[in-house]
Design a protein around this motif. Sequence first.
Motif, PDB file in Angstrom:
ATOM      1  N   ARG A  64     -37.517 -50.661 -23.602  1.00  0.00           N
ATOM      2  CA  ARG A  64     -36.088 -50.653 -23.278  1.00  0.00           C
ATOM      3  C   ARG A  64     -35.610 -52.027 -22.813  1.00  0.00           C
ATOM      4  O   ARG A  64     -35.139 -52.204 -21.688  1.00  0.00           O
ATOM      5  N   LEU A 128     -37.757 -39.032 -24.580  1.00  0.00           N
ATOM      6  CA  LEU A 128     -36.527 -39.525 -25.207  1.00  0.00           C
ATOM      7  C   LEU A 128     -36.469 -39.181 -26.690  1.00  0.00           C
ATOM      8  O   LEU A 128     -35.444 -38.699 -27.195  1.00  0.00           O
ATOM      9  N   ARG A 131     -35.661 -35.543 -27.291  1.00  0.00           N
ATOM     10  CA  ARG A 131     -34.271 -35.228 -26.924  1.00  0.00           C
ATOM     11  C   ARG A 131     -33.296 -35.717 -27.994  1.00  0.00           C
ATOM     12  O   ARG A 131     -32.312 -35.038 -28.308  1.00  0.00           O
ATOM     13  N   LEU A 132     -33.568 -36.894 -28.561  1.00  0.00           N
ATOM     14  CA  LEU A 132     -32.668 -37.433 -29.587  1.00  0.00           C
ATOM     15  C   LEU A 132     -32.767 -36.668 -30.903  1.00  0.00           C
ATOM     16  O   LEU A 132     -31.763 -36.455 -31.598  1.00  0.00           O
ATOM     17  N   HIS A 291     -41.195 -41.257 -17.542  1.00  0.00           N
ATOM     18  CA  HIS A 291     -40.350 -40.251 -16.887  1.00  0.00           C
ATOM     19  C   HIS A 291     -41.092 -39.459 -15.808  1.00  0.00           C
ATOM     20  O   HIS A 291     -40.598 -38.413 -15.377  1.00  0.00           O
TER      21      HIS A 291
END
Length: 368
Positions: A64, A128, A131-132, A291
């Motif tokens: 990120r 992530l 979820r996407l 996370h």
Amino acid sequence: MRIVISGGGTGGHIYPALALARYLRRRDPQAELLFVGSEEGLEQKIVPAAGFAMETVPARGFQRNLRGLLPFSRVLWRGLSQARKILIRFQPDIVFGTGGYVSAPVIMAALLSRLPTALHEQNAQPGLANRLLAPLVERVCLSFEESRGAFPQRSRAVFTGNPRASEVASVERRAAQEQLGLDPSLETILVYGGSRGALRINEVVTDFLAAGSLPPSTQLLYVTGEIYYREVKEKLGLLPKRVRLYPYLDEMPAALAAADLAVTRAGATTLAELTALGLPAILVPSPNVVHNHQYHNARLLEKAGAALLIEEKDFNRYRLQRELKRLSGAPDLLGRMGRAGKRMGVPDAAERLYRCLCEIAKGPTGES
């Protein structure tokens, strides 16, 4: 039915995939399976050794920051391109992702090819990529009902559990004790740190054993992980017969079935195994995961009364000794923890998942 299964990197993504594959092979001997893994993950060793065909594609984790975005994009594009070629060649009826960096380009390639797709989320706190991708696939199969709310509303989520639970739930305790050569009159504690081992768990348990803290009424199955085994063995030297030291244990379902208590990490596959058997546990979540999902996993079991959660910063040999003494001296408490865990377990998870995939692929479900 022709199925592509993609997932890897760690045992938490690989072992559920293998558990499903083995169940599919038993349930539908005509099914054709192909694993698609990464070029560097544990699956390179584990999947072929289990007798399944596997191909690889380039994959890496998302960093990120702007510096990591360009190399990530290049690898994703290469992985996506290679995955599409594999899918064109294999012509699957369904593509199923169990997580890890590699599942993203494979699922994306399947979506671009208009193939039926499904995801499996092992953790209470989803990653992530899942979820996407969740709103785009036919089903998101959940290991924990509590994780449903973490996905976008358009996601078609269904609670199936983790298929690894079905493998351990079928092992009988007495047969497991005989298989491992254990003394049934002694309490059995199983210590392991997940597929790669855990440095802090090894440090604490090594100190605990070196101090002679293991009660005489207890036998220990201690799985260090391959990279830590030599160091642990050298530190401990000659061990009593009631301490079994392993770098890795192929018979992990038997070890779980034979144990009275586990000391372990809180990976999703581990918790599926513990709850399928109703095995009480001291959970030491890894703080080094994305996370902090192991902490969230462990909290679910702690809230249900099925496990004791100790954060790594608070885990030392004195705390371990105190908690083992407390639990060993309270068989009623262990019994309550076991029953609470079993209420959370999904021993028929593999069958639930199989039926879900058959529904999506519009293949035969067979006899129940």
